[in-house]
Design an enzyme around this catalytic site. Structure first.
Site, PDB file in Angstrom:
ATOM      1  N   GLU A  66      -2.414   4.880   2.979  1.00  0.00           N
ATOM      2  CA  GLU A  66      -2.286   3.491   2.538  1.00  0.00           C
ATOM      3  C   GLU A  66      -3.613   2.859   2.105  1.00  0.00           C
ATOM      4  OE1 GLU A  66       1.267   4.317   5.153  1.00  0.00           O
ATOM      5  OE2 GLU A  66      -0.883   4.769   5.212  1.00  0.00           O
ATOM      6  N   ARG A 111       1.379   7.963  10.037  1.00  0.00           N
ATOM      7  CA  ARG A 111       1.156   9.367   9.699  1.00  0.00           C
ATOM      8  C   ARG A 111      -0.082   9.932  10.404  1.00  0.00           C
ATOM      9  NH1 ARG A 111       3.042  12.241   5.196  1.00  0.00           N
ATOM     10  NH2 ARG A 111       4.007  10.321   4.490  1.00  0.00           N
ATOM     11  N   HIS A 160       5.133   4.819  13.763  1.00  0.00           N
ATOM     12  CA  HIS A 160       5.476   5.752  12.685  1.00  0.00           C
ATOM     13  C   HIS A 160       4.263   6.235  11.893  1.00  0.00           C
ATOM     14  CE1 HIS A 160       4.928   1.991  10.514  1.00  0.00           C
ATOM     15  NE2 HIS A 160       4.759   2.704   9.418  1.00  0.00           N
ATOM     16  N   ASP A 178       0.802  -1.222   0.000  1.00  0.00           N
ATOM     17  CA  ASP A 178       0.000   0.000   0.000  1.00  0.00           C
ATOM     18  C   ASP A 178       0.836   1.275   0.000  1.00  0.00           C
ATOM     19  OD1 ASP A 178       1.078  -0.051   2.567  1.00  0.00           O
ATOM     20  OD2 ASP A 178      -0.765  -0.801   3.477  1.00  0.00           O
ATOM     21  N   GLU A 220       0.002  -9.093  -1.468  1.00  0.00           N
ATOM     22  CA  GLU A 220      -0.704  -8.611  -0.278  1.00  0.00           C
ATOM     23  C   GLU A 220      -1.942  -7.812  -0.680  1.00  0.00           C
ATOM     24  OE1 GLU A 220       1.383  -7.607   3.742  1.00  0.00           O
ATOM     25  OE2 GLU A 220       0.563  -5.709   3.018  1.00  0.00           O
ATOM     26  N   HIS A 257      11.973   5.732  14.301  1.00  0.00           N
ATOM     27  CA  HIS A 257      11.804   6.066  12.887  1.00  0.00           C
ATOM     28  C   HIS A 257      12.502   7.382  12.575  1.00  0.00           C
ATOM     29  CE1 HIS A 257       9.725   6.706   9.025  1.00  0.00           C
ATOM     30  NE2 HIS A 257       9.418   5.425   9.067  1.00  0.00           N
TER      31      HIS A 257
END
Length: 409
Positions: free
Chosen positions: A131, A215, A213, A95, A117, A245
């Protein structure tokens, strides 16, 4: 069959490495690898561990890059590469922006896309962002949809994807995880080296491995997460390790709140082998990563998922993963519950919900099967065309031959 795999991030590289290896080992596959280098440093670490070299490196990462800026660079560069490399099939994973842009670029050029996936869904475009949008678009334009689980297949069927295009393979993360565990177990010197790097593992305290991490948690979300971790670290029987990260939206609040906390160890991003070692030693995993959810569950670990929704509900249904969002009280209360559960009890739960470690061979087998079907279809079309041409030629001779015409009269 010329198969191009396009990879941009560390998670993509981890999950695509077994597929690339399987393609390279297949006698009828011409495998080439293209890197967008969406994540430069972390991507290179993975390729080195799996001994994989790129055929094309677009090297597109820029400091403080935006999604739109990165997308535009990928569109231009990948389009030029597709025109020159002429792959029969392009494989993308998951993604990411790399997967999304590459799949659309292939669609514009009528190049079949294989989505490794496929079918993961939260049905909320803001979680995870971006994503959820990316993977839906990749699935929309893909010819081969390699679903990791039966639930992912059902998601696709509900969206009216043809069942002939969907192949349930298991998740390739399990392939990579088993490969890495075996690599560590078979090398005593490597085990010693890893142990010497983390003396905290010999403290007798329970290891809590943290990754974060996402967003959608930038800002207040990460502040709440750090508050929860600070409270957990007050327990005298735990040690927290947090590979941090590189994104400043993550590193800044984490350093500000946890930088001086006792029993919290903020370390640079680790290579994949080191991460698997830490994961195997962890008592509890706290994460917002999709891949880490799968890895931890596959090792029988208790997992707190710092998200409101997950596209990987199989771990929750198995009883090993728990959604806690970014609420400090919920994170801490659930931690108190799971940290007391013994490893033996966790291992009794089904750990194979994400696959059996043979996803990559299944993916390559499906591609090879499709090549065989295309070859047979092409042969049949050729025979049919030859028959038609022969009939036309005979008919033309008959029309042009006076002798035949007089006999017919």
């Amino acid at each position: 069959m010329r198969v191009m795999s396009v990879v941009g991030t560390r998670p993509e590289a981890i999950k695509m490495a077994p597929v690339i290896k399987a393609l390279q080992a297949h006698p009828n596959m011409n495998s080439v690898l293209c890197l967008t280098a969406q994540h430069r440093e972390m991507l290179d670490q993975v390729l080195e561990i799996f001994a994989i070299k790129a055929d094309f490196d677009l090297d597109l990462m820029q400091p403080s890059q935006t999604l739109n800026g990165l997308s535009s660079r990928i569109f231009q560069s990948i389009d030029e590469l597709l025109a020159s490399a002429k792959p029969d099939v392009v494989l993308v994973h998951g993604d990411t922006t790399t997967a999304f842009v590459t799949s659309v670029a292939c669609f514009h050029r009528n190049i079949p896309v294989g989505h490794v996936e496929a079918g993961l869904r939260t049905y909320d475009l803001s979680r995870p962002f971006p994503e959820e949008m990316n993977r839906r678009i990749v699935d929309l334009v893909s010819t081969f949809l390699f679903a990791p689980t039966e639930r992912a297949k059902q998601n696709l069927l509900a969206e009216r994807v043809s069942s002939d295009e969907i192949h349930v393979t298991g998740n390739t993360i399990v392939d990579s995880l088993r490969f890495m565990i075996a690599k560590i177990d078979d090398d005593p010197e490597l085990q010693l080296s890893l142990a010497e790097r983390f003396t905290v593992l010999t403290s007798g305290r329970k290891l809590v491995l943290v990754t974060g991490h996402r967003r959608e948690s930038f800002g207040p979300g990460f502040e709440r997460i750090c508050q929860a971790l600070s409270r957990i670290a007050e327990r005298s029987d735990v040690e927290l390790i947090y590979p941090l990260h590189l994104n400043p939206n993550v590193s800044k609040p984490v350093n500000n709140i946890l930088g001086r906390a006792r029993r919290v160890h903020l370390i640079p991003p680790t290579d994949y082998m080191t991460f698997v070692h830490l994961l195997s030693r962890a008592a509890v995993v706290i994460t917002d990563s999709g891949g880490v959810q799968e890895e931890a569950v596959s090792l029988g670990k208790r997992v707190l998922v710092m998200r409101e929704l997950t596209e990987r509900p199989e771990g929750i249904e198995a009883g090993l993963a728990h959604l806690v969002g970014t609420d400090p009280n919920l994170i801490c209360s659930k931690f108190e519950e799971v940290v007391e559960v013994s490893d033996e009890t966790s291992r009794e739960i089904n750990q194979s919900v994400y696959g059996d470690g043979n996803a990559a061979p299944r993916i390559v087998a499906e591609l090879a099967k499709s090549q065989g079907l295309r070859n047979r279809n092409a042969t049949e079309r050729t025979k049919s065309n030859m028959h038609v041409l022969g009939e036309l030629a005979t008919a033309g001779m008959r029309r042009a031959s006076p002798k035949y015409t007089r006999r017919a009269i």
